[in-house]
Design a protein around this motif. Sequence first.
Motif, PDB file in Angstrom:
ATOM      1  N   MET A 111       1.564 -37.218  35.439  1.00 23.23           N
ATOM      2  CA  MET A 111       0.823 -37.902  36.421  1.00 23.23           C
ATOM      3  C   MET A 111       2.100 -36.459  38.071  1.00 23.23           C
ATOM      4  O   MET A 111       1.338 -36.229  38.826  1.00 23.23           O
ATOM      5  CB  MET A 111       1.627 -38.832  36.760  1.00 23.23           C
ATOM      6  N   ILE A 112       3.229 -36.027  37.709  1.00 26.96           N
ATOM      7  CA  ILE A 112       4.106 -35.090  38.178  1.00 26.96           C
ATOM      8  C   ILE A 112       3.075 -33.559  38.552  1.00 26.96           C
ATOM      9  O   ILE A 112       3.266 -33.773  39.862  1.00 26.96           O
ATOM     10  CB  ILE A 112       5.230 -35.096  37.933  1.00 26.96           C
ATOM     11  N   VAL A 113       3.039 -33.432  37.292  1.00 26.00           N
ATOM     12  CA  VAL A 113       2.433 -31.377  37.286  1.00 26.00           C
ATOM     13  C   VAL A 113       0.669 -31.634  37.507  1.00 26.00           C
ATOM     14  O   VAL A 113       0.638 -30.997  38.536  1.00 26.00           O
ATOM     15  CB  VAL A 113       2.148 -31.120  35.926  1.00 26.00           C
ATOM     16  N   THR A 114       0.663 -32.553  37.571  1.00 25.38           N
ATOM     17  CA  THR A 114      -1.425 -32.846  38.181  1.00 25.38           C
ATOM     18  C   THR A 114      -0.738 -32.785  39.202  1.00 25.38           C
ATOM     19  O   THR A 114      -1.910 -32.330  41.083  1.00 25.38           O
ATOM     20  CB  THR A 114      -2.104 -33.541  37.222  1.00 25.38           C
ATOM     21  N   GLN A 115      -0.235 -33.652  39.994  1.00 20.98           N
ATOM     22  CA  GLN A 115      -0.220 -33.619  41.671  1.00 20.98           C
ATOM     23  C   GLN A 115       0.343 -32.221  42.141  1.00 20.98           C
ATOM     24  O   GLN A 115       0.381 -32.357  43.100  1.00 20.98           O
ATOM     25  CB  GLN A 115       0.929 -34.688  41.867  1.00 20.98           C
ATOM     26  N   SER A 116       0.933 -31.577  41.360  1.00 25.75           N
ATOM     27  CA  SER A 116       1.925 -29.885  42.098  1.00 25.75           C
ATOM     28  C   SER A 116       0.578 -29.389  41.399  1.00 25.75           C
ATOM     29  O   SER A 116       1.734 -28.000  41.798  1.00 25.75           O
ATOM     30  CB  SER A 116       3.423 -30.008  41.569  1.00 25.75           C
ATOM     31  N   GLY A 117      -0.259 -29.481  40.899  1.00 26.01           N
ATOM     32  CA  GLY A 117      -1.047 -28.213  40.818  1.00 26.01           C
ATOM     33  C   GLY A 117      -0.753 -27.562  38.937  1.00 26.01           C
ATOM     34  O   GLY A 117      -1.716 -26.465  39.211  1.00 26.01           O
ATOM     35  N   GLY A 118      -0.074 -28.417  38.286  1.00 26.61           N
ATOM     36  CA  GLY A 118      -0.106 -27.868  37.505  1.00 26.61           C
ATOM     37  C   GLY A 118      -0.474 -28.276  36.142  1.00 26.61           C
ATOM     38  O   GLY A 118      -1.701 -28.944  36.727  1.00 26.61           O
ATOM     39  N   SER A 119       0.075 -28.124  35.171  1.00 27.41           N
ATOM     40  CA  SER A 119      -1.028 -28.455  33.879  1.00 27.41           C
ATOM     41  C   SER A 119       0.384 -28.913  32.686  1.00 27.41           C
ATOM     42  O   SER A 119       1.306 -27.888  32.428  1.00 27.41           O
ATOM     43  CB  SER A 119      -1.658 -27.722  33.581  1.00 27.41           C
ATOM     44  N   LEU A 120       0.310 -29.832  31.869  1.00 27.53           N
ATOM     45  CA  LEU A 120       0.766 -30.029  30.580  1.00 27.53           C
ATOM     46  C   LEU A 120      -0.073 -30.087  29.333  1.00 27.53           C
ATOM     47  O   LEU A 120      -1.175 -30.775  29.160  1.00 27.53           O
ATOM     48  CB  LEU A 120       0.981 -31.123  30.565  1.00 27.53           C
ATOM     49  N   THR A 121       0.125 -29.102  28.795  1.00 31.79           N
ATOM     50  CA  THR A 121      -0.357 -29.506  27.041  1.00 31.79           C
ATOM     51  C   THR A 121       0.253 -29.715  25.993  1.00 31.79           C
ATOM     52  O   THR A 121       1.228 -29.124  26.165  1.00 31.79           O
ATOM     53  CB  THR A 121      -0.999 -28.201  26.895  1.00 31.79           C
ATOM     54  N   LEU A 122      -0.371 -30.429  25.063  1.00 34.57           N
ATOM     55  CA  LEU A 122       0.533 -30.755  23.859  1.00 34.57           C
ATOM     56  C   LEU A 122      -0.196 -30.489  23.044  1.00 34.57           C
ATOM     57  O   LEU A 122      -1.317 -29.910  22.902  1.00 34.57           O
ATOM     58  CB  LEU A 122       0.087 -32.884  23.285  1.00 34.57           C
ATOM     59  N   HIS A 123       1.048 -29.817  21.527  1.00 39.01           N
ATOM     60  CA  HIS A 123       0.769 -29.032  20.454  1.00 39.01           C
ATOM     61  C   HIS A 123       0.799 -29.840  19.612  1.00 39.01           C
ATOM     62  O   HIS A 123       1.617 -29.808  19.476  1.00 39.01           O
ATOM     63  CB  HIS A 123       0.695 -27.254  20.675  1.00 39.01           C
ATOM     64  N   SER A 124       0.687 -30.094  18.888  1.00 36.43           N
ATOM     65  CA  SER A 124       0.813 -31.105  16.903  1.00 36.43           C
ATOM     66  C   SER A 124      -0.535 -30.227  16.112  1.00 36.43           C
ATOM     67  O   SER A 124      -1.022 -30.847  16.411  1.00 36.43           O
ATOM     68  CB  SER A 124       1.216 -32.498  17.460  1.00 36.43           C
ATOM     69  N   PRO A 125       0.479 -29.892  14.980  1.00 41.57           N
ATOM     70  CA  PRO A 125       0.964 -29.483  14.968  1.00 41.57           C
ATOM     71  C   PRO A 125       1.746 -27.586  15.663  1.00 41.57           C
ATOM     72  O   PRO A 125       0.903 -27.195  16.170  1.00 41.57           O
ATOM     73  CB  PRO A 125       1.914 -28.438  13.509  1.00 41.57           C
ATOM     74  N   VAL A 126       2.854 -27.529  15.730  1.00 38.33           N
ATOM     75  CA  VAL A 126       3.234 -26.202  16.545  1.00 38.33           C
ATOM     76  C   VAL A 126       2.471 -24.912  16.522  1.00 38.33           C
ATOM     77  O   VAL A 126       2.341 -24.869  15.469  1.00 38.33           O
ATOM     78  CB  VAL A 126       4.392 -26.050  16.554  1.00 38.33           C
ATOM     79  N   PRO A 127       1.619 -24.266  17.551  1.00 40.99           N
ATOM     80  CA  PRO A 127       0.558 -22.904  16.781  1.00 40.99           C
ATOM     81  C   PRO A 127       2.033 -21.904  16.008  1.00 40.99           C
ATOM     82  O   PRO A 127       2.044 -22.083  16.339  1.00 40.99           O
ATOM     83  CB  PRO A 127       0.198 -22.490  18.297  1.00 40.99           C
ATOM     84  N   GLY A 128       1.346 -21.417  14.582  1.00 41.23           N
ATOM     85  CA  GLY A 128       1.405 -20.961  13.796  1.00 41.23           C
ATOM     86  C   GLY A 128       2.737 -21.847  12.997  1.00 41.23           C
ATOM     87  O   GLY A 128       3.264 -21.514  12.074  1.00 41.23           O
ATOM     88  N   ARG A 129       2.277 -23.561  12.843  1.00 42.30           N
ATOM     89  CA  ARG A 129       3.406 -23.872  11.838  1.00 42.30           C
ATOM     90  C   ARG A 129       2.688 -25.094  11.662  1.00 42.30           C
ATOM     91  O   ARG A 129       1.334 -24.652  11.592  1.00 42.30           O
ATOM     92  CB  ARG A 129       5.031 -24.198  12.959  1.00 42.30           C
ATOM     93  N   SER A 130       2.920 -25.777  10.353  1.00 41.87           N
ATOM     94  CA  SER A 130       2.135 -26.553   9.877  1.00 41.87           C
ATOM     95  C   SER A 130       2.799 -28.091  10.077  1.00 41.87           C
ATOM     96  O   SER A 130       2.719 -29.430   9.822  1.00 41.87           O
ATOM     97  CB  SER A 130       1.984 -26.642   8.201  1.00 41.87           C
ATOM     98  N   ASP A 131       3.703 -27.934  10.694  1.00 43.72           N
ATOM     99  CA  ASP A 131       4.515 -29.398  11.424  1.00 43.72           C
ATOM    100  C   ASP A 131       4.892 -29.167  13.159  1.00 43.72           C
ATOM    101  O   ASP A 131       4.923 -27.888  13.654  1.00 43.72           O
ATOM    102  CB  ASP A 131       5.574 -30.037  10.685  1.00 43.72           C
TER     103      ASP A 131
END
Length: 474
Positions: free
Chosen positions: A434-454
Amino acid sequence: MAGASPDREQGKAPWSIAQRLSSLLTVALTALWLVAVVAAAAVVNHETNEVFDSALQETAQRLVPLVVEDFGEQSEGDDHQDEARVIEERLEFASHEEYLVYQVRDAEGHVLLRSHDAPVRAFPAALNRGHAEVGDWRFFTEHYAPADLYVQVGESLAHRREALYETMAGLVAPLALLIPLAGFVIFWTVRRSLAPLAAVRAELDARGGANLAPIAVEAMPRELAPIIDDVNLLLARLGRVLESERAFAANSAHELRTPVAAALAQIQRLAAELQGSHQREAVLARVDQVAATLRRLGDLVEKLLQLARAEAGIALSRDPVDVMPALRLVTEELTRRGAVGQRLDFDDGGWQHLTARIDIDAFGIALRNLIDNALLHGKQGGRVAVFLDGEGAVHVRSEGAAVPPERLARLTERFERAGAEAQGAGLGLAIVEMIVTQSGGSLTLHSPVPGRSDGFEAVLRLDLAERAQVQPAP
């Protein structure tokens, strides 16, 4: 404010009022023009036939005196055919195209005299005064009674059709240029006329859910003013409802903080007083359970306060601010949390300043929630890394099992947990988004971490100011 329309949800492409109006008006204009051309063709055909028929009659009547003069006054019984042959031997016709041809015939139908392009054989028209149409020809017959001579003037109907087609071609040919030009003018006019609608749509799209200010109606046309008034009334009513809900959440959370803190203090005091009791261990275990419950309740109250502030638009700030001091302060504070803080690693990536358009307090709330979420839901005893990449994005990475994709997609919803053993309020990531959307930013979630399996990673991208103000340290 912006939401998916039913057509978009069902996969239907939205249609444009400007395009539909332009298409319908252009098609209607073309149809009307074609109807006008057909009507004009009928009128032109009628008028040209009258003109050509008049020309046939006038030509025949003009030829009669000339024929009589050439033949002279012949007495009854004279041989007209001999006289005609004498005239033809005396005349020399120059080669030219004739639209009107004529024949001079006697009472028996013999051809006494003819024009250059007239056939040698007699016209198929009967020797009756007036107009006649035989085959592809139109004739007019004039009778000179004293000499019993007939003058017949004929014209091919193909000539008339050619004249009609050329006239219609002159009317239709401009359509090839005028219809596209008219379509462009219509489209431009419609777009200009619908510009206020586009302005209202752009303003609503740019607002987001936190800006419920009324839309200005001064520059709107009369047709749109009632709609804008109704939208403003709806926005005002929605604003009152949201403000009431926020006030209730904030007041409730504030009211809960004091009794929760008081209850926790009493529990801690009770634990101290029970140090000498013979049932100390059993009672202390129950006291610890009650204290842990109160701490979780206190955390929930704190999250509710943050959620109320986020819903109130705390992050709406367009003034650039350096968020690096807040980033360092939050990470340093969390590293002092004993064993939990020792799991935290921070790398500023060489950045000395990070200027972004966001409220500094809102950024601190978002960052703290991301790190708390990683510490709480990450692997027990696992490391949590906070670092900046080359583009100025904040990464919070934790160890642990990968989150299933279907659950990962719902983690930013309220009261949604990752299913880990550690229990939280399920509000942290919702507050951050909610905060980053109001400020014009973005939130991205990754799972697993890029380049890893967990592992699990949250990437916070801010609305950075000018690149000249965002320089990594050398």
